[in-house]
Design a protein around this motif. Structure first.
Motif, PDB file in Angstrom:
ATOM      1  N   ALA A 141      34.068  82.016  10.396  1.00  0.00           N
ATOM      2  CA  ALA A 141      34.617  82.717  11.438  1.00  0.00           C
ATOM      3  C   ALA A 141      34.014  82.534  12.762  1.00  0.00           C
ATOM      4  CB  ALA A 141      34.710  83.980  10.900  1.00  0.00           C
ATOM      5  N   CYS A 142      34.580  83.053  13.719  1.00  0.00           N
ATOM      6  CA  CYS A 142      33.905  83.215  14.965  1.00  0.00           C
ATOM      7  C   CYS A 142      32.936  84.469  15.152  1.00  0.00           C
ATOM      8  CB  CYS A 142      35.077  83.442  16.029  1.00  0.00           C
ATOM      9  SG  CYS A 142      34.530  83.504  17.788  1.00  0.00           S
ATOM     10  N   PRO A 143      31.822  84.141  15.840  1.00  0.00           N
ATOM     11  CA  PRO A 143      30.777  85.053  15.766  1.00  0.00           C
ATOM     12  C   PRO A 143      31.385  86.344  16.597  1.00  0.00           C
ATOM     13  CG  PRO A 143      29.839  83.220  16.383  1.00  0.00           C
ATOM     14  CD  PRO A 143      31.369  82.899  16.512  1.00  0.00           C
ATOM     15  N   PRO A 144      31.270  87.745  16.305  1.00  0.00           N
ATOM     16  CA  PRO A 144      31.814  88.892  17.033  1.00  0.00           C
ATOM     17  C   PRO A 144      31.396  88.663  18.608  1.00  0.00           C
ATOM     18  CG  PRO A 144      30.554  89.535  15.049  1.00  0.00           C
ATOM     19  CD  PRO A 144      30.308  88.115  15.418  1.00  0.00           C
ATOM     20  N   GLU A 145      32.119  89.158  19.349  1.00  0.00           N
ATOM     21  CA  GLU A 145      31.841  89.191  20.733  1.00  0.00           C
ATOM     22  C   GLU A 145      30.684  90.258  21.142  1.00  0.00           C
ATOM     23  OE1 GLU A 145      33.403  87.977  23.517  1.00  0.00           O
ATOM     24  OE2 GLU A 145      35.216  87.258  22.995  1.00  0.00           O
ATOM     25  N   ASN A 146      29.905  89.818  22.085  1.00  0.00           N
ATOM     26  CA  ASN A 146      28.567  90.519  22.407  1.00  0.00           C
ATOM     27  C   ASN A 146      27.682  90.657  21.342  1.00  0.00           C
ATOM     28  OD1 ASN A 146      29.794  91.058  25.066  1.00  0.00           O
ATOM     29  ND2 ASN A 146      31.059  92.381  24.102  1.00  0.00           N
ATOM     30  N   PRO A 194      21.588  94.709   2.276  1.00  0.00           N
ATOM     31  CA  PRO A 194      21.867  95.878   2.247  1.00  0.00           C
ATOM     32  C   PRO A 194      20.666  96.852   2.374  1.00  0.00           C
ATOM     33  CG  PRO A 194      22.780  94.627   0.293  1.00  0.00           C
ATOM     34  CD  PRO A 194      21.765  93.857   1.003  1.00  0.00           C
ATOM     35  N   SER A 195      19.513  96.674   2.110  1.00  0.00           N
ATOM     36  CA  SER A 195      18.429  97.378   2.308  1.00  0.00           C
ATOM     37  C   SER A 195      17.910  97.450   3.666  1.00  0.00           C
ATOM     38  CB  SER A 195      17.237  96.919   1.376  1.00  0.00           C
ATOM     39  OG  SER A 195      16.774  95.669   1.709  1.00  0.00           O
ATOM     40  N   HIS A 196      18.349  96.575   4.478  1.00  0.00           N
ATOM     41  CA  HIS A 196      17.750  96.593   5.875  1.00  0.00           C
ATOM     42  C   HIS A 196      18.294  98.007   6.634  1.00  0.00           C
ATOM     43  CE1 HIS A 196      17.299  95.371   9.983  1.00  0.00           C
ATOM     44  NE2 HIS A 196      16.557  94.449   9.598  1.00  0.00           N
ATOM     45  N   PRO A 197      17.394  98.597   7.429  1.00  0.00           N
ATOM     46  CA  PRO A 197      17.518  99.857   8.014  1.00  0.00           C
ATOM     47  C   PRO A 197      18.807  99.838   9.072  1.00  0.00           C
ATOM     48  CG  PRO A 197      15.582  98.964   8.877  1.00  0.00           C
ATOM     49  CD  PRO A 197      15.884  98.197   7.657  1.00  0.00           C
ATOM     50  N   GLU A 198      19.048  98.843   9.507  1.00  0.00           N
ATOM     51  CA  GLU A 198      20.087  98.614  10.466  1.00  0.00           C
ATOM     52  C   GLU A 198      21.430  98.063   9.916  1.00  0.00           C
ATOM     53  OE1 GLU A 198      19.009  96.286  13.822  1.00  0.00           O
ATOM     54  OE2 GLU A 198      17.273  97.561  14.362  1.00  0.00           O
ATOM     55  N   HIS A 199      21.671  97.906   8.369  1.00  0.00           N
ATOM     56  CA  HIS A 199      22.507  97.235   7.917  1.00  0.00           C
ATOM     57  C   HIS A 199      23.943  98.121   7.921  1.00  0.00           C
ATOM     58  CE1 HIS A 199      24.926  95.177   4.747  1.00  0.00           C
ATOM     59  NE2 HIS A 199      25.430  96.410   4.371  1.00  0.00           N
ATOM     60  N   ASN A 200      23.640  99.434   7.926  1.00  0.00           N
ATOM     61  CA  ASN A 200      24.960 100.388   7.737  1.00  0.00           C
ATOM     62  C   ASN A 200      25.783 100.393   9.426  1.00  0.00           C
ATOM     63  OD1 ASN A 200      24.936 100.929   5.168  1.00  0.00           O
ATOM     64  ND2 ASN A 200      23.839 102.958   5.543  1.00  0.00           N
ATOM     65  N   ASP A 201      24.610 100.362  10.240  1.00  0.00           N
ATOM     66  CA  ASP A 201      25.220 100.531  11.795  1.00  0.00           C
ATOM     67  C   ASP A 201      25.793  99.065  11.703  1.00  0.00           C
ATOM     68  OD1 ASP A 201      24.481 102.858  11.985  1.00  0.00           O
ATOM     69  OD2 ASP A 201      22.341 102.431  13.048  1.00  0.00           O
ATOM     70  N   ALA A 202      25.379  97.780  11.564  1.00  0.00           N
ATOM     71  CA  ALA A 202      25.924  96.594  11.911  1.00  0.00           C
ATOM     72  C   ALA A 202      27.003  96.303  11.129  1.00  0.00           C
ATOM     73  CB  ALA A 202      24.658  95.613  11.385  1.00  0.00           C
ATOM     74  N   SER A 203      27.243  96.934   9.993  1.00  0.00           N
ATOM     75  CA  SER A 203      28.384  96.570   9.116  1.00  0.00           C
ATOM     76  C   SER A 203      29.663  97.616   9.870  1.00  0.00           C
ATOM     77  CB  SER A 203      28.265  97.179   7.714  1.00  0.00           C
ATOM     78  OG  SER A 203      27.353  96.448   7.203  1.00  0.00           O
ATOM     79  N   ALA A 204      29.345  98.760  10.505  1.00  0.00           N
ATOM     80  CA  ALA A 204      30.250  99.470  11.184  1.00  0.00           C
ATOM     81  C   ALA A 204      30.515  98.939  12.365  1.00  0.00           C
ATOM     82  CB  ALA A 204      29.682 100.860  11.325  1.00  0.00           C
ATOM     83  N   TRP A 205      29.840  98.185  12.950  1.00  0.00           N
ATOM     84  CA  TRP A 205      29.870  97.535  14.286  1.00  0.00           C
ATOM     85  C   TRP A 205      30.907  96.336  14.358  1.00  0.00           C
ATOM     86  CZ3 TRP A 205      28.201  92.668  16.667  1.00  0.00           C
ATOM     87  CH2 TRP A 205      28.563  92.651  17.937  1.00  0.00           C
ATOM     88  N   VAL A 206      30.691  95.531  13.245  1.00  0.00           N
ATOM     89  CA  VAL A 206      31.427  94.118  12.855  1.00  0.00           C
ATOM     90  C   VAL A 206      32.820  94.677  12.391  1.00  0.00           C
ATOM     91  CG1 VAL A 206      29.714  92.783  12.807  1.00  0.00           C
ATOM     92  CG2 VAL A 206      30.605  93.664  10.846  1.00  0.00           C
ATOM     93  N   GLY A 207      32.938  95.840  11.659  1.00  0.00           N
ATOM     94  CA  GLY A 207      34.159  96.149  10.951  1.00  0.00           C
ATOM     95  C   GLY A 207      34.274  95.471   9.477  1.00  0.00           C
ATOM     96  N   SER A 208      34.965  96.298   8.784  1.00  0.00           N
ATOM     97  CA  SER A 208      35.088  95.779   7.396  1.00  0.00           C
ATOM     98  C   SER A 208      35.926  94.607   7.417  1.00  0.00           C
ATOM     99  CB  SER A 208      36.069  97.060   6.626  1.00  0.00           C
ATOM    100  OG  SER A 208      37.303  97.143   7.166  1.00  0.00           O
ATOM    101  N   GLY A 209      36.578  94.139   8.356  1.00  0.00           N
ATOM    102  CA  GLY A 209      37.573  92.822   8.130  1.00  0.00           C
ATOM    103  C   GLY A 209      36.807  91.541   8.404  1.00  0.00           C
ATOM    104  N   PHE A 210      35.442  91.795   8.931  1.00  0.00           N
ATOM    105  CA  PHE A 210      34.626  90.499   9.423  1.00  0.00           C
ATOM    106  C   PHE A 210      33.993  89.993   8.064  1.00  0.00           C
ATOM    107  CE2 PHE A 210      30.645  88.603  10.686  1.00  0.00           C
ATOM    108  CZ  PHE A 210      31.435  87.695  11.394  1.00  0.00           C
ATOM    109  N   SER A 211      34.102  88.578   8.060  1.00  0.00           N
ATOM    110  CA  SER A 211      33.489  87.651   6.906  1.00  0.00           C
ATOM    111  C   SER A 211      33.329  86.599   7.723  1.00  0.00           C
ATOM    112  CB  SER A 211      34.728  87.420   5.615  1.00  0.00           C
ATOM    113  OG  SER A 211      34.089  86.575   4.855  1.00  0.00           O
ATOM    114  N   PRO A 212      32.032  86.263   7.485  1.00  0.00           N
ATOM    115  CA  PRO A 212      31.474  84.972   8.331  1.00  0.00           C
ATOM    116  C   PRO A 212      31.715  83.812   7.625  1.00  0.00           C
ATOM    117  CG  PRO A 212      29.701  86.131   7.322  1.00  0.00           C
ATOM    118  CD  PRO A 212      30.785  87.116   7.133  1.00  0.00           C
ATOM    119  N   GLU A 213      32.350  83.805   6.505  1.00  0.00           N
ATOM    120  CA  GLU A 213      32.637  82.377   5.682  1.00  0.00           C
ATOM    121  C   GLU A 213      34.259  82.211   6.114  1.00  0.00           C
ATOM    122  OE1 GLU A 213      30.589  80.257   5.222  1.00  0.00           O
ATOM    123  OE2 GLU A 213      29.039  81.678   5.533  1.00  0.00           O
TER     124      GLU A 213
END
Length: 463
Positions: A162-167, A184-203
């Motif tokens: 997949a294309c990287p997210p903008e910005n 999942p244990s990373h302190p920023e994991h939830n925020d990053a997941s919300a930012w890219v959206g549930s439909g993002f899959s890098p592969e």
């Protein structure tokens, strides 16, 4: 004089080598299919695409194709570098040149460079940079020249990831983001997941989905408006993958068609305005204290086609919506104005009162209508749907999809849909209804659009 046996050896000193710069090449005489591969630099595992385009595309036409095949959203500036040093050249957006962002010594505009001038034979490369802040650099390679294709067209063949997210911060920032998403244990994991959206899959990557979006670019090439028209500029800000229904309208709209009953269209669309201007006359109409048309004039106006069906038991302007709109639009279009308690013709109004052709030309430059940019952009989408012969239901979805693709959102950040989105174009819609250019109108029960209305829409979209 020296003896002949001692004469120094002489040789021809070569001139400075002539550098064959890409922009100085004439390009191919024929149009063939170029099979290209684009790869995102400095990202691992590799993000790449393989696709086909006509060889005669200009770089400004190739740009939206790259945005689509990669998955970008065309939200930032871009530039190109063609050739190898010392013959390499940089090609800039016209916007970058106009705003002074480009190098003064290297201001070649992408609009003037054809793809077959910079990629001549298999193996030739072209660099493409998108978003100078994040610094997404791409390498484009001409893999194959497919001269046997019957009709060169844009097509996505294959790709990976997949294309990287903008910005997301360029290659380094994206690598960090992937690390956070994978832990999942990373302190920023939830925020990053919300930012890219549930439909993002890098592969994930589906060439069929991209290929469907590329159909929009083909539609523009084959059926699009005049390249330097305002509507063409609007389309450039609307990614095809975000507005498939809008782009599907292009083939149905026949924007490249210039035939039709122009005299009939001019007479029909200007009928109400010309009648009203003639009724105003050189002496004007004395308005009521509230600034409305007097009841006697309202009664006369109700005899116009489409006006007699408006339900009312009196001749007050406020109770006769079509009459009120005719009054408003005549002023909006600069044909009449209020002066010392009277409605009087302007200079343009006096000129066009008996001149359908002049009035027609005036309307082509003033439509779509609206005080705000969003109203005018919605108006363009209504006109596209009209030119395409779309049904009222299709019109609604075309306007809603187009406004969403252009980035318009409600105050709560949600997308505006359905009838609410459609009526953002109210200034244009009501004018079309008033003149009878669309089948849905005042006193009109036939939902089919007149051919002259579609011709009007095609011409406005070409200005």
């Amino acid at each position: 004089m020296a003896a002949s046996g001692s004469r120094r050896h002489l040789s021809v000193v070569p001139d400075q080598p002539v550098i064959d710069r890409p922009s100085q090449r004439s390009g191919r005489l024929d149009v063939v299919s170029y099979q290209l591969r684009i790869e995102l630099d400095d990202v691992s595992p590799t993000i790449w695409r393989q696709f086909v385009v006509p060889s005669n595309l200009r770089l400004n036409q190739l740009h939206p194709v790259l945005q689509t095949v990669m998955g970008w959203y065309d939200s930032h500036l871009h530039a190109w570098v063609g050739g190898e040093p010392p013959a390499s050249e940089r090609y800039e957006m016209q916007e970058s040149i106009d705003e002074g962002f480009a190098d003064d010594d290297d201001e070649l505009c992408e609009d003037d460079i054809r793809l077959d001038q910079v990629l001549v034979q298999p193996g030739d490369q072209l660099s493409y940079t998108y978003d100078f802040g994040d610094g997404w650099n791409h390498t484009i390679v001409l893999e194959q020249i497919r001269a046997g294709d019957p009709e060169p067209k844009t097509q996505c063949l294959a790709g990976a990831r997949a294309c990287p997210p903008e910005n997301s911060g360029g290659p380094g920032g994206y690598a960090d983001l992937l690390g956070v998403l994978a832990d999942p244990s990373h302190p920023e994991h939830n925020d990053a997941s919300a930012w890219v959206g549930s439909g993002f899959s890098p592969e994930s990557f589906d060439p069929a989905v991209v290929d469907a979006s590329l159909g929009g670019h083909e539609a523009v090439r084959a059926h699009g408006p005049v390249p330097d028209s305002a509507f063409a500029e609007l389309l450039r800000h609307m990614p095809p993958r975000a507005a498939p229904q809008v782009y599907s309208m292009l083939e149905r709209a026949h924007l490249t068609q210039r035939s039709g009953d122009y005299l009939g269209a001019q007479e029909a669309v200007t009928l109400h305005l010309r009648w009203f201007l003639q009724r105003i006359g050189p002496d004007g109409i004395t308005l009521t204290k509230a600034g409305h048309l007097p009841p006697a004039v309202v009664a006369e106006t109700r005899e116009l086609p489409g006006f007699d069906g408006w339900p009312s038991t009196n001749n007050r302007e406020n109770d006769q919506r079509p009459v009120h709109l005719l009054h408003v639009y005549t002023k909006t279009l600069g044909l009449a104005r209020k002066y010392k308690g009277k409605l009087v013709q302007t200079k343009l109004g006096a000129e066009f009162a008996g001149n359908a052709r002049g009035m027609w030309s005036h309307l082509l430059t003033r439509l779509p209508l609206g005080a705000d940019r969003v109203e005018r952009e919605a108006g363009y989408l209504v006109l596209l749907a009209l030119a395409a012969g779309a049904s009222p239901k299709e019109r609604q979805s075309v306007v809603a999809e187009g406004l969403a693709a252009l980035g318009w959102r409600a105050s709560d950040k949600t997308v505006v849909e359905g009838l609410e989105a459609y009526w953002i174009a109210r200034p244009t819609i009501e004018f079309l209804m008033l003149t009878g250019a669309i089948g849905e109108g005042y006193g009109v029960h036939d939902t089919s659009d007149p051919e002259w209305g579609r011709l009007l829409a095609r011409m406005v979209l070409s200005v």
